[in-house]
Motif scaffolding. Sequence first.
Motif, PDB file in Angstrom:
ATOM      1  N   GLY A 194       0.924  -1.147   0.116  1.00 14.71           N
ATOM      2  CA  GLY A 194      -0.223  -0.040   0.069  1.00 14.71           C
ATOM      3  C   GLY A 194       0.918   1.296   0.097  1.00 14.71           C
ATOM      4  N   ASP A 195       0.421   2.019  -1.096  1.00 19.04           N
ATOM      5  CA  ASP A 195       1.202   3.430  -1.057  1.00 19.04           C
ATOM      6  C   ASP A 195       1.237   4.299   0.311  1.00 19.04           C
ATOM      7  OD1 ASP A 195       2.641   3.137  -3.510  1.00 19.04           O
ATOM      8  OD2 ASP A 195       0.844   3.940  -4.667  1.00 19.04           O
ATOM      9  N   GLU A 196      -0.139   4.097   0.797  1.00 17.43           N
ATOM     10  CA  GLU A 196      -0.180   4.965   2.004  1.00 17.43           C
ATOM     11  C   GLU A 196       0.509   4.715   3.373  1.00 17.43           C
ATOM     12  OE1 GLU A 196      -1.945   2.334   0.798  1.00 17.43           O
ATOM     13  OE2 GLU A 196      -3.693   1.843   2.002  1.00 17.43           O
ATOM     14  N   LEU A 197       1.266   3.456   3.286  1.00 17.68           N
ATOM     15  CA  LEU A 197       1.752   3.092   4.759  1.00 17.68           C
ATOM     16  C   LEU A 197       2.834   3.667   5.150  1.00 17.68           C
ATOM     17  CD1 LEU A 197       0.918  -0.859   4.010  1.00 17.68           C
ATOM     18  CD2 LEU A 197      -0.665   0.980   5.005  1.00 17.68           C
ATOM     19  N   ALA A 198       2.750   3.899   6.482  1.00 15.92           N
ATOM     20  CA  ALA A 198       4.128   4.426   6.917  1.00 15.92           C
ATOM     21  C   ALA A 198       4.273   3.713   8.241  1.00 15.92           C
ATOM     22  CB  ALA A 198       3.965   5.861   7.499  1.00 15.92           C
ATOM     23  N   PRO A 206       0.388  13.897   4.624  1.00 13.60           N
ATOM     24  CA  PRO A 206      -1.024  13.854   4.183  1.00 13.60           C
ATOM     25  C   PRO A 206      -1.403  12.774   3.470  1.00 13.60           C
ATOM     26  CG  PRO A 206      -0.201  16.327   3.900  1.00 13.60           C
ATOM     27  CD  PRO A 206       1.133  15.106   4.536  1.00 13.60           C
ATOM     28  N   GLY A 207      -2.451  11.860   3.750  1.00 16.03           N
ATOM     29  CA  GLY A 207      -2.829  10.784   2.844  1.00 16.03           C
ATOM     30  C   GLY A 207      -2.234   9.432   3.479  1.00 16.03           C
ATOM     31  N   GLN A 208      -1.280   9.521   4.443  1.00 15.62           N
ATOM     32  CA  GLN A 208      -0.632   8.340   4.966  1.00 15.62           C
ATOM     33  C   GLN A 208      -1.187   7.695   6.210  1.00 15.62           C
ATOM     34  OE1 GLN A 208       3.666   9.216   5.705  1.00 15.62           O
ATOM     35  NE2 GLN A 208       4.029   7.955   3.758  1.00 15.62           N
ATOM     36  N   ILE A 209      -1.240   6.622   6.497  1.00 13.87           N
ATOM     37  CA  ILE A 209      -1.642   6.090   7.682  1.00 13.87           C
ATOM     38  C   ILE A 209      -0.592   4.988   7.965  1.00 13.87           C
ATOM     39  CG2 ILE A 209      -4.159   6.195   7.159  1.00 13.87           C
ATOM     40  CD1 ILE A 209      -3.850   2.659   6.477  1.00 13.87           C
ATOM     41  N   TYR A 210      -0.547   4.446   9.446  1.00 13.62           N
ATOM     42  CA  TYR A 210       0.250   3.634   9.917  1.00 13.62           C
ATOM     43  C   TYR A 210       0.215   2.326   9.582  1.00 13.62           C
ATOM     44  CZ  TYR A 210       2.181   7.322  12.492  1.00 13.62           C
ATOM     45  OH  TYR A 210       2.967   8.592  13.157  1.00 13.62           O
TER      46      TYR A 210
END
Length: 420
Positions: A194-198, A206-210
């Motif tokens: 997932g591109d959104e993963l940190a 902005p736009g990210q989630i863990y």
Amino acid sequence: MTTQPFANTSPYALLTFQQAWEQIEQRLDALPPQYVPLEGAGGLVLAASVVASSAVPPFAASTMDGYAVIANDPAVDTARGRRLTGEEAAGAPSRIPIGPGECRRIMTGAPLPPGADAVIAVEDTREAKGYMIATLEVAHGANVRPVGSDVALGAVVLTEGTLLGPAEIGLLAMLGQARVQVHPRPRVVVLATGDELAQPDQQLVPGQIYDSNSYALAEAVRTIGCQVERSHHAADEPEAVEQALREAVSRADLVITTGGVSMGTRDLLKPTLERLGTVHFGRVATKPGKPLTYATIAGVPVLALPGNPVSTLVGFEMYVRPALRLLGGKRPLWRPSVKARLLHPIKRDRERLDWQRAHVLELDGQWQARTTGAQASSRLLSMVGANGLLCVAPGEGQIATGECVDCILLERVESAEVPW
Ligand code: AMP
Ligand code: MG
């Protein structure tokens, strides 16, 4: 990245959970046997029966602290008793025979000296001036463990398929086996996509989630005694997903991925799995978990779980755990299921088997269940502290308060403090 437009219909047949599980089970065998050190083999399953290569005890041993004697010895001095000829300690046999009229102090676990055939417990004796007087006579063999009385040489002591626990490990050690042939601990790679993963130690942009899934899954894998590696998450780019999958299958017995399996234009797992291997199913009529996908790449099973955190953990419980059991040479058991009485009504899903998270409690022999609140598959709090998974069959309308439904007891049940 240029993407294709949405596809409105899935090319994958919608299987029942049972059909999906059969597809998995058909393609999973226990991992090939390996010899592993005894220490750390707990929780593994024997790949071959164990035959006792030595007798236990290996010598006739005293079961008491007392005196080694000849039972009913006619040569005993009637006034003074038996003449004391020294001491036998465990681990240090004198090998000096006992003669008529003699005795020797002996400790529990010490080999019986040659000539002796019984032990008189110290409680039944008195010692004076180099002699021992017995207040109780004993018969031949009293207080002695004969050779092989606990384990006979050549006996089959553990059969193939036995789960190794403390007693089994102890028995193998008792037989002098430093290594044991088992189905090894499955190696699992967890790959979050997932591109959104940190990662939890990063600042979110902005736009990210863990990424919570890879942590939850790695912990779930660890708690059932498998080896786990959390791979760096792959971006939603075909090359990144392909590369990460190739690496994962090269060092795992089973790969778990999360995210990227549904109908979005950036959901790349299914096409990549098709390219690298064979997809055996791509849709199941369950809630959560509809787009859950199963593939094999060069024989390595890949379970691609949907990204929502609850879908991930329920997917672990219903698919990954039994699959890992199979790889470990165990039966693919699910956790035990009970009938639980609902404390409030539950709405059914029209088409899908609904796995609702619940708090359950046994009161006077009757299990009672209350769901853990909103059941959105993103709401990981619905899983936190849950000790039951209700299996709500598809249908119209509601199941009323007081009706019973099947409920899988999650592991936490033993220690659950149910917040009613
Ligand atoms: P997907 O399955 O990729 O469509 O993702 C479904 C939902 O789960 C989306 O809201 C994702 O942002 C979220 N999600 C995907 N992967 C993870 C992850 N590793 N940890 C937490 N949430 C995730
Ligand atoms: Mg995604």
